[in-house]
Motif scaffolding. Structure first.
Motif, mmCIF file in Angstrom:
data_model
loop_
_atom_site.group_PDB
_atom_site.id
_atom_site.type_symbol
_atom_site.label_atom_id
_atom_site.label_comp_id
_atom_site.label_asym_id
_atom_site.label_seq_id
_atom_site.Cartn_x
_atom_site.Cartn_y
_atom_site.Cartn_z
ATOM 1 N N SER A 38 -3.951 -10.056 -0.295
ATOM 2 C CA SER A 38 -4.814 -8.912 0.035
ATOM 3 C C SER A 38 -4.218 -8.148 1.484
ATOM 4 C CB SER A 38 -5.948 -9.430 0.736
ATOM 5 O OG SER A 38 -6.214 -10.213 1.760
ATOM 6 N N ARG A 39 -3.214 -8.852 1.996
ATOM 7 C CA ARG A 39 -2.694 -8.239 3.486
ATOM 8 C C ARG A 39 -1.835 -7.184 3.001
ATOM 9 N NH1 ARG A 39 -2.379 -13.070 7.653
ATOM 10 N NH2 ARG A 39 -1.868 -11.355 9.004
ATOM 11 N N ARG A 40 -1.531 -7.000 1.588
ATOM 12 C CA ARG A 40 -0.443 -5.921 1.086
ATOM 13 C C ARG A 40 -1.020 -5.100 0.273
ATOM 14 N NH1 ARG A 40 1.158 -7.624 5.066
ATOM 15 N NH2 ARG A 40 3.260 -8.652 5.790
ATOM 16 N N THR B 37 0.262 -1.396 1.372
ATOM 17 C CA THR B 37 1.779 -1.171 1.635
ATOM 18 C C THR B 37 2.503 -1.699 0.529
ATOM 19 O OG1 THR B 37 1.823 -3.196 2.559
ATOM 20 C CG2 THR B 37 1.575 -1.451 4.129
ATOM 21 N N GLY B 38 1.914 -2.528 -0.498
ATOM 22 C CA GLY B 38 2.767 -3.065 -1.465
ATOM 23 C C GLY B 38 3.457 -4.230 -0.834
ATOM 24 N N ALA B 39 4.044 -5.182 -1.892
ATOM 25 C CA ALA B 39 4.610 -6.358 -1.449
ATOM 26 C C ALA B 39 5.880 -6.471 -1.805
ATOM 27 C CB ALA B 39 3.724 -7.714 -1.913
ATOM 28 N N GLN C 298 -0.059 -12.154 -10.870
ATOM 29 C CA GLN C 298 0.775 -11.970 -10.076
ATOM 30 C C GLN C 298 2.377 -11.734 -10.596
ATOM 31 O OE1 GLN C 298 -0.099 -15.444 -7.113
ATOM 32 N NE2 GLN C 298 -1.442 -15.618 -8.975
ATOM 33 N N VAL C 299 2.443 -11.996 -11.938
ATOM 34 C CA VAL C 299 3.756 -11.819 -12.466
ATOM 35 C C VAL C 299 3.973 -10.033 -12.651
ATOM 36 C CG1 VAL C 299 4.858 -11.871 -14.693
ATOM 37 C CG2 VAL C 299 3.840 -13.948 -13.874
ATOM 38 N N ARG C 300 2.900 -9.238 -12.722
ATOM 39 C CA ARG C 300 3.084 -7.946 -12.843
ATOM 40 C C ARG C 300 3.461 -7.461 -11.396
ATOM 41 N NH1 ARG C 300 -1.283 -8.808 -16.855
ATOM 42 N NH2 ARG C 300 -2.890 -8.624 -15.217
ATOM 43 N N VAL C 301 2.825 -8.078 -10.525
ATOM 44 C CA VAL C 301 3.431 -7.771 -9.149
ATOM 45 C C VAL C 301 4.741 -7.940 -8.813
ATOM 46 C CG1 VAL C 301 2.927 -8.048 -6.738
ATOM 47 C CG2 VAL C 301 0.790 -8.131 -8.042
ATOM 48 N N LEU C 302 5.036 -8.958 -9.285
ATOM 49 C CA LEU C 302 6.759 -9.534 -9.315
ATOM 50 C C LEU C 302 7.547 -8.247 -9.798
ATOM 51 C CD1 LEU C 302 6.886 -13.112 -10.024
ATOM 52 C CD2 LEU C 302 7.926 -12.021 -8.010
ATOM 53 N N THR C 303 7.127 -7.755 -10.926
ATOM 54 C CA THR C 303 8.051 -6.732 -11.718
ATOM 55 C C THR C 303 7.741 -5.492 -11.151
ATOM 56 O OG1 THR C 303 6.107 -6.502 -13.255
ATOM 57 C CG2 THR C 303 7.611 -8.157 -14.066
ATOM 58 N N GLU C 304 6.609 -5.207 -10.585
ATOM 59 C CA GLU C 304 6.427 -4.022 -9.900
ATOM 60 C C GLU C 304 5.521 -4.153 -8.393
ATOM 61 O OE1 GLU C 304 4.381 0.453 -10.620
ATOM 62 O OE2 GLU C 304 4.714 -0.784 -12.275
ATOM 63 N N PRO C 305 6.111 -4.529 -7.400
ATOM 64 C CA PRO C 305 5.175 -4.984 -6.288
ATOM 65 C C PRO C 305 4.504 -3.613 -5.436
ATOM 66 C CG PRO C 305 7.449 -4.855 -5.779
ATOM 67 C CD PRO C 305 7.632 -4.654 -7.371
ATOM 68 N N ALA C 306 4.138 -2.631 -6.084
ATOM 69 C CA ALA C 306 3.542 -1.511 -5.639
ATOM 70 C C ALA C 306 1.949 -1.842 -5.167
ATOM 71 C CB ALA C 306 3.325 -0.378 -6.641
ATOM 72 N N ARG D 10 -0.871 -2.799 -8.018
ATOM 73 C CA ARG D 10 -0.512 -3.795 -8.831
ATOM 74 C C ARG D 10 -1.021 -5.234 -7.755
ATOM 75 N NH1 ARG D 10 3.113 -4.045 -13.013
ATOM 76 N NH2 ARG D 10 2.674 -2.331 -14.262
ATOM 77 N N VAL D 11 -0.785 -4.966 -6.386
ATOM 78 C CA VAL D 11 -1.350 -6.029 -5.728
ATOM 79 C C VAL D 11 -2.986 -6.121 -5.494
ATOM 80 C CG1 VAL D 11 -1.212 -6.787 -3.116
ATOM 81 C CG2 VAL D 11 0.833 -5.748 -4.010
ATOM 82 N N ARG D 12 -3.398 -4.842 -5.612
ATOM 83 C CA ARG D 12 -4.935 -4.828 -5.461
ATOM 84 C C ARG D 12 -5.373 -5.317 -6.832
ATOM 85 N NH1 ARG D 12 -4.026 -0.079 -2.811
ATOM 86 N NH2 ARG D 12 -4.147 1.438 -4.757
ATOM 87 N N ALA D 13 -4.694 -5.222 -7.930
ATOM 88 C CA ALA D 13 -5.393 -5.721 -9.127
ATOM 89 C C ALA D 13 -5.152 -7.330 -9.122
ATOM 90 C CB ALA D 13 -4.264 -4.929 -10.196
ATOM 91 N N ALA D 14 -4.005 -7.673 -8.524
ATOM 92 C CA ALA D 14 -3.938 -9.160 -8.582
ATOM 93 C C ALA D 14 -4.785 -9.787 -7.507
ATOM 94 C CB ALA D 14 -2.473 -9.485 -7.969
ATOM 95 N N VAL D 15 -5.241 -9.109 -6.354
ATOM 96 C CA VAL D 15 -6.119 -9.748 -5.740
ATOM 97 C C VAL D 15 -7.671 -9.942 -6.437
ATOM 98 C CG1 VAL D 15 -7.445 -9.196 -3.726
ATOM 99 C CG2 VAL D 15 -5.073 -8.764 -3.607
#
Length: 300
Positions: A171-173, A176-178, A240-248, A251-256
């Motif tokens: 959530s801290r990213r 900004t993305g991760a 989280q795998v989707r964040v790995l492939t595209e750490p924007a 995607r981070v918000r969706a993972a959170v």
């Protein structure tokens, strides 16, 4: 004029579906499920909503830049109203906990409330942030166990706390993305959490005597914790795998969001591991509703 919808958005009302399962998992582990458990779960929800309101009050200046659409920077809720709501919900949560569980419940609820406010006002933007938020969820599980032996609920509390640490770190990213290293670390943590949910069996019944028939009901009860833990790991892990492939940031918000709305499945696995399989299923069953409501009001 502030509407109920504005207040619901302020406190992330639908995200509260992820809260009662903490208390239920703790109570199941400690063997204290009973008539007081729903009231303790209600107290937990009130404290959670208080934390959400306090979070936005503390972040009002930052949100004015990064998330101007939120209730306070958009002018739909005044800072004074947000602070007053947070304080009122905290008081109500502590009062309900004391009414339901007496001094033993307050011995957990008061530190829980203090930790929630400490996170929002001080720890959130420090290196200790994920650990402090994890402590909030761990204490929430122990609140459910406060009527019995809290030590029996420690494995469940640590499991939920570990999950919370992964969600908080992500959530801290959200803005900004991760970097890929972050979702890689949280994904590994998710695998460990899922394994821990199956291993945490404080209420596991003794082995059947030799010759005892293995009925379908017993086989189902034995398999349920692993099935729910797998559901949790696959759903949250995929995000989280989707964040790995595209750490924007999106995607981070969706993972959170997946971590928040998927928490009831983990809580259900822990509840089932403690021997309360039907209740564990009920806890996990709120997940689709949480996902549906999250489309209307963001849980993050």
């Amino acid at each position: 004029m502030t509407s109920l919808a504005d207040l619901a958005e302020l406190v992330r009302a639908p995200a509260a579906l992820s809260v009662p399962g903490d208390v239920l998992a703790g109570a199941a582990a400690a063997g204290t499920l009973g008539r007081r458990t729903p009231a303790l779960a209600g107290a937990s929800v009130l404290l959670y909503w208080a934390g959400m309101a306090a979070n936005d009050w503390a972040d009002r200046e930052l949100d004015a830049t990064e998330r101007p659409e939120r209730p306070i920077p958009s002018g739909r809720v005044t800072p004074a109203a947000a602070f007053g709501l947070a304080a009122g919900l905290t008081t109500a949560g502590l009062a309900l906990a004391g009414y339901a569980g007496g001094r033993r419940a307050l011995a957990v609820a008061v530190p829980l409330a203090a930790t929630i406010w400490g996170y929002d006002l001080t720890a959130k933007n420090t290196a200790a942030g994920p650990a402090v938020m994890a402590a909030c969820r761990g204490l929430d599980v122990l609140l459910g166990a406060s009527g019995g032996n809290p030590r029996r609920a420690l494995p469940a509390a640590l499991t939920v706390a570990a999950h919370t640490a992964t969600v908080t770190a992500l959530s801290r990213r959200e803005v900004t993305g991760a970097r890929p290293a972050l979702p890689a670390a949280t994904l590994a943590g998710t695998a460990l959490v899922a394994a821990g949910a199956v291993a945490a069996r404080p209420g596991r019944p003794a082995r059947s005597a030799p010759g005892t028939r293995s009925t379908p009901a017993r086989r189902f009860a034995a398999a349920l914790p692993a099935a729910l833990a797998t559901w949790y790991a696959v759903r949250y892990g995929a995000a989280q795998v989707r964040v790995l492939t595209e750490p924007a940031a999106p995607r981070v918000r969706a993972a959170v969001g997946a971590g928040i709305t998927g928490l009831p499945v983990l809580q259900g696995a822990l509840t089932a591991s403690a021997g309360a399989g039907p209740l564990g299923l009920m806890v996990a069953a709120v997940t689709p509703l949480g996902r549906l409501l999250a489309r209307k009001i963001s849980p993050t």
